[in-house]
Design a protein around this motif. Structure first.
Motif, PDB file in Angstrom:
ATOM      1  N   GLY A  48      35.456  43.582  47.253  1.00 27.57           N
ATOM      2  CA  GLY A  48      36.621  43.816  46.420  1.00 27.57           C
ATOM      3  C   GLY A  48      37.246  45.160  46.693  1.00 27.57           C
ATOM      4  O   GLY A  48      37.058  45.746  47.752  1.00 27.57           O
ATOM      5  N   ARG A  49      37.954  45.644  45.681  1.00 28.47           N
ATOM      6  CA  ARG A  49      38.657  46.925  45.758  1.00 28.47           C
ATOM      7  C   ARG A  49      38.586  47.531  44.375  1.00 28.47           C
ATOM      8  O   ARG A  49      38.770  46.835  43.379  1.00 28.47           O
ATOM      9  CB  ARG A  49      40.101  46.662  46.172  1.00 28.47           C
ATOM     10  CG  ARG A  49      40.921  47.887  46.400  1.00 28.47           C
ATOM     11  CD  ARG A  49      42.304  47.453  46.932  1.00 28.47           C
ATOM     12  NE  ARG A  49      43.112  48.598  47.213  1.00 28.47           N
ATOM     13  CZ  ARG A  49      43.300  49.112  48.419  1.00 28.47           C
ATOM     14  NH1 ARG A  49      42.761  48.533  49.460  1.00 28.47           N
ATOM     15  NH2 ARG A  49      44.041  50.180  48.583  1.00 28.47           N
ATOM     16  N   GLY A  50      38.308  48.841  44.288  1.00 31.99           N
ATOM     17  CA  GLY A  50      38.200  49.447  42.972  1.00 31.99           C
ATOM     18  C   GLY A  50      38.472  50.934  42.963  1.00 31.99           C
ATOM     19  O   GLY A  50      38.514  51.582  44.004  1.00 31.99           O
ATOM     20  N   ARG A  51      38.630  51.428  41.743  1.00 29.31           N
ATOM     21  CA  ARG A  51      38.894  52.852  41.519  1.00 29.31           C
ATOM     22  C   ARG A  51      38.147  53.283  40.270  1.00 29.31           C
ATOM     23  O   ARG A  51      38.191  52.609  39.244  1.00 29.31           O
ATOM     24  CB  ARG A  51      40.387  53.064  41.319  1.00 29.31           C
ATOM     25  CG  ARG A  51      40.770  54.507  41.021  1.00 29.31           C
ATOM     26  CD  ARG A  51      42.242  54.631  40.714  1.00 29.31           C
ATOM     27  NE  ARG A  51      43.027  54.278  41.860  1.00 29.31           N
ATOM     28  CZ  ARG A  51      43.957  55.057  42.412  1.00 29.31           C
ATOM     29  NH1 ARG A  51      44.231  56.219  41.884  1.00 29.31           N
ATOM     30  NH2 ARG A  51      44.627  54.666  43.453  1.00 29.31           N
ATOM     31  N   VAL A  52      37.449  54.422  40.362  1.00 29.35           N
ATOM     32  CA  VAL A  52      36.794  55.026  39.210  1.00 29.35           C
ATOM     33  C   VAL A  52      37.736  56.106  38.696  1.00 29.35           C
ATOM     34  O   VAL A  52      38.161  56.977  39.450  1.00 29.35           O
ATOM     35  CB  VAL A  52      35.428  55.649  39.591  1.00 29.35           C
ATOM     36  CG1 VAL A  52      34.793  56.321  38.380  1.00 29.35           C
ATOM     37  CG2 VAL A  52      34.501  54.595  40.187  1.00 29.35           C
ATOM     38  N   VAL A  58      36.366  51.981  35.103  1.00 30.32           N
ATOM     39  CA  VAL A  58      36.485  51.396  36.437  1.00 30.32           C
ATOM     40  C   VAL A  58      37.503  50.269  36.374  1.00 30.32           C
ATOM     41  O   VAL A  58      37.475  49.453  35.448  1.00 30.32           O
ATOM     42  CB  VAL A  58      35.127  50.832  36.919  1.00 30.32           C
ATOM     43  CG1 VAL A  58      35.242  50.228  38.309  1.00 30.32           C
ATOM     44  CG2 VAL A  58      34.044  51.910  36.894  1.00 30.32           C
ATOM     45  N   VAL A  59      38.409  50.207  37.352  1.00 31.98           N
ATOM     46  CA  VAL A  59      39.362  49.107  37.468  1.00 31.98           C
ATOM     47  C   VAL A  59      39.378  48.620  38.900  1.00 31.98           C
ATOM     48  O   VAL A  59      39.130  49.387  39.831  1.00 31.98           O
ATOM     49  CB  VAL A  59      40.794  49.516  37.032  1.00 31.98           C
ATOM     50  CG1 VAL A  59      40.856  49.857  35.562  1.00 31.98           C
ATOM     51  CG2 VAL A  59      41.309  50.671  37.866  1.00 31.98           C
ATOM     52  N   GLY A  60      39.635  47.338  39.071  1.00 26.65           N
ATOM     53  CA  GLY A  60      39.715  46.819  40.426  1.00 26.65           C
ATOM     54  C   GLY A  60      39.576  45.322  40.471  1.00 26.65           C
ATOM     55  O   GLY A  60      39.820  44.619  39.493  1.00 26.65           O
ATOM     56  N   SER A  61      39.165  44.842  41.628  1.00 21.35           N
ATOM     57  CA  SER A  61      38.982  43.411  41.828  1.00 21.35           C
ATOM     58  C   SER A  61      37.585  43.164  42.385  1.00 21.35           C
ATOM     59  O   SER A  61      36.976  44.045  42.986  1.00 21.35           O
ATOM     60  CB  SER A  61      40.033  42.865  42.795  1.00 21.35           C
ATOM     61  OG  SER A  61      39.845  43.432  44.079  1.00 21.35           O
ATOM     62  N   ILE A  62      37.107  41.931  42.184  1.00 10.47           N
ATOM     63  CA  ILE A  62      35.790  41.558  42.675  1.00 10.47           C
ATOM     64  C   ILE A  62      35.797  40.088  43.055  1.00 10.47           C
ATOM     65  O   ILE A  62      36.434  39.265  42.387  1.00 10.47           O
ATOM     66  CB  ILE A  62      34.685  41.861  41.632  1.00 10.47           C
ATOM     67  CG1 ILE A  62      33.299  41.646  42.230  1.00 10.47           C
ATOM     68  CG2 ILE A  62      34.893  41.074  40.353  1.00 10.47           C
ATOM     69  CD1 ILE A  62      32.182  42.246  41.379  1.00 10.47           C
ATOM     70  N   GLN A  63      35.137  39.789  44.152  1.00 12.00           N
ATOM     71  CA  GLN A  63      34.921  38.413  44.582  1.00 12.00           C
ATOM     72  C   GLN A  63      33.420  38.273  44.791  1.00 12.00           C
ATOM     73  O   GLN A  63      32.857  38.838  45.731  1.00 12.00           O
ATOM     74  CB  GLN A  63      35.681  38.104  45.870  1.00 12.00           C
ATOM     75  CG  GLN A  63      35.555  36.660  46.313  1.00 12.00           C
ATOM     76  CD  GLN A  63      36.287  36.394  47.603  1.00 12.00           C
ATOM     77  OE1 GLN A  63      36.256  37.205  48.520  1.00 12.00           O
ATOM     78  NE2 GLN A  63      36.952  35.250  47.671  1.00 12.00           N
ATOM     79  N   PHE A  64      32.755  37.563  43.897  1.00 11.11           N
ATOM     80  CA  PHE A  64      31.301  37.451  43.931  1.00 11.11           C
ATOM     81  C   PHE A  64      30.840  36.674  45.158  1.00 11.11           C
ATOM     82  O   PHE A  64      31.357  35.608  45.466  1.00 11.11           O
ATOM     83  CB  PHE A  64      30.776  36.785  42.655  1.00 11.11           C
ATOM     84  CG  PHE A  64      30.971  37.646  41.440  1.00 11.11           C
ATOM     85  CD1 PHE A  64      30.122  38.711  41.195  1.00 11.11           C
ATOM     86  CD2 PHE A  64      32.020  37.417  40.571  1.00 11.11           C
ATOM     87  CE1 PHE A  64      30.307  39.524  40.088  1.00 11.11           C
ATOM     88  CE2 PHE A  64      32.207  38.219  39.464  1.00 11.11           C
ATOM     89  CZ  PHE A  64      31.350  39.287  39.220  1.00 11.11           C
ATOM     90  N   GLN A  65      29.872  37.223  45.859  1.00  7.55           N
ATOM     91  CA  GLN A  65      29.252  36.634  47.045  1.00  7.55           C
ATOM     92  C   GLN A  65      30.270  36.251  48.111  1.00  7.55           C
ATOM     93  O   GLN A  65      30.017  35.375  48.932  1.00  7.55           O
ATOM     94  CB  GLN A  65      28.368  35.453  46.662  1.00  7.55           C
ATOM     95  CG  GLN A  65      27.227  35.895  45.761  1.00  7.55           C
ATOM     96  CD  GLN A  65      26.352  34.745  45.311  1.00  7.55           C
ATOM     97  OE1 GLN A  65      26.717  33.584  45.382  1.00  7.55           O
ATOM     98  NE2 GLN A  65      25.171  35.093  44.835  1.00  7.55           N
ATOM     99  N   GLY A  68      35.052  32.107  46.423  1.00  6.64           N
ATOM    100  CA  GLY A  68      35.662  31.828  45.129  1.00  6.64           C
ATOM    101  C   GLY A  68      36.833  32.738  44.843  1.00  6.64           C
ATOM    102  O   GLY A  68      37.339  33.448  45.696  1.00  6.64           O
ATOM    103  N   LYS A  69      37.221  32.707  43.594  1.00  8.89           N
ATOM    104  CA  LYS A  69      38.397  33.424  43.119  1.00  8.89           C
ATOM    105  C   LYS A  69      38.150  34.941  43.072  1.00  8.89           C
ATOM    106  O   LYS A  69      37.088  35.392  42.664  1.00  8.89           O
ATOM    107  CB  LYS A  69      38.717  32.912  41.722  1.00  8.89           C
ATOM    108  CG  LYS A  69      40.032  33.333  41.184  1.00  8.89           C
ATOM    109  CD  LYS A  69      40.294  32.641  39.855  1.00  8.89           C
ATOM    110  CE  LYS A  69      41.683  32.941  39.365  1.00  8.89           C
ATOM    111  NZ  LYS A  69      41.972  32.253  38.115  1.00  8.89           N
ATOM    112  N   VAL A  70      39.154  35.698  43.484  1.00  6.70           N
ATOM    113  CA  VAL A  70      39.120  37.150  43.323  1.00  6.70           C
ATOM    114  C   VAL A  70      39.517  37.421  41.879  1.00  6.70           C
ATOM    115  O   VAL A  70      40.532  36.930  41.402  1.00  6.70           O
ATOM    116  CB  VAL A  70      40.084  37.850  44.301  1.00  6.70           C
ATOM    117  CG1 VAL A  70      40.143  39.349  44.022  1.00  6.70           C
ATOM    118  CG2 VAL A  70      39.687  37.573  45.739  1.00  6.70           C
ATOM    119  N   ARG A  71      38.706  38.194  41.165  1.00  5.37           N
ATOM    120  CA  ARG A  71      38.941  38.446  39.746  1.00  5.37           C
ATOM    121  C   ARG A  71      39.250  39.922  39.504  1.00  5.37           C
ATOM    122  O   ARG A  71      38.721  40.787  40.168  1.00  5.37           O
ATOM    123  CB  ARG A  71      37.713  38.061  38.939  1.00  5.37           C
ATOM    124  CG  ARG A  71      37.352  36.606  39.083  1.00  5.37           C
ATOM    125  CD  ARG A  71      36.117  36.295  38.266  1.00  5.37           C
ATOM    126  NE  ARG A  71      35.705  34.931  38.425  1.00  5.37           N
ATOM    127  CZ  ARG A  71      36.186  33.904  37.743  1.00  5.37           C
ATOM    128  NH1 ARG A  71      37.110  34.098  36.835  1.00  5.37           N
ATOM    129  NH2 ARG A  71      35.744  32.695  37.955  1.00  5.37           N
TER     130      ARG A  71
END
Length: 155
Positions: A48-52, A58-65, A68-71
Motif C-alpha cells: 500500500g501507501r501511507g503517511r504517519v 496514520v492514513v493511507g491505503s492497504i491491500q492485504f496479501q 483483493g480490493k485496495v482499502r
C-alpha cells in the motif's frame, strides 16, 4: 480489529538490518518518517501507501496479501508513539502494544519489524524529491504558451 492490527504491522514491520543499513532511534525514526508518504510492501504480500502524521495518526491505503480490493485506512492520533525509546503502537482491542525496530536502508527507504519478530517485516520507500540544487529556471513556474501562440509560431 485484527485488520487494523495487520494494517499497523503492515505499515511498520521490516527485515533485520543489512550491512549498510542503520538502526534508528525512536527520535531519528520520527524525523525520517513523519509527514512523508511511503509505498510499502510486506513479507506476506500486503502492500500500500501511507503517511504517519505529527500526532501519531496514520492514513493511507492497504491491500492485504497483495490481492483483493485496495482499502483506505486511517488510525487515530497517538496510535504511534515513543515508549521507552521505541516506536510503539496502541490499537483498541489489541491485547499487546507492539513496538518496532526501524532500520534506515538508504536516503529514501526504511524497514520495520516488530521487536523480537524479525520475520514480520515491511519495506517502505518514498520517491525522491527534486534536488535543492536545481536551477531557478527548473524550479520556477512552468512556462506555458497558449495554443494560439503555439500555432502562430509554427506557421
Amino acid at each position: 480489529m485484527l485488520r487494523v492490527g495487520a494494517c499497523v504491522i503492515g505499515l511498520l514491520a521490516a527485515l533485520p538490518s543489512m550491512a549498510t543499513a542503520e538502526e534508528l532511534t525512536a527520535e531519528q525514526a520520527r524525523h525520517f518518517v513523519i509527514g512523508k508518504t511511503f509505498n510499502y510492501s510486506c513479507f506476506e504480500g500486503t502492500r500500500g501507501r501511507g503517511r504517519v502524521l505529527h500526532d501519531g495518526s496514520v492514513v493511507g491505503s492497504i491491500q492485504f496479501q497483495g490481492a483483493g480490493k485496495v482499502r483506505y485506512a486511517a488510525l487515530p492520533a497517538n496510535t504511534l508513539h515513543v515508549k521507552d525509546g521505541s516506536v510503539c503502537a496502541t490499537l483498541k482491542g489489541m491485547p499487546i502494544e507492539p513496538c518496532f525496530r526501524v532500520t534506515k536502508v538508504d536516503e529514501y527507504t526504511f524497514r520495520g519489524s516488530i521487536s523480537g519478530l524479525g520475520f514480520a517485516y515491511c519495506e517502505f520507500t518514498r520517491r525522491p524529491t527534486r534536488s535543492a540544487s536545481a536551477s531557478d529556471e527548473e524550479s520556477g513556474p512552468l512556462k506555458l504558451r497558449s495554443s494560439f501562440a503555439a500555432e502562430t509560431n509554427h506557421n
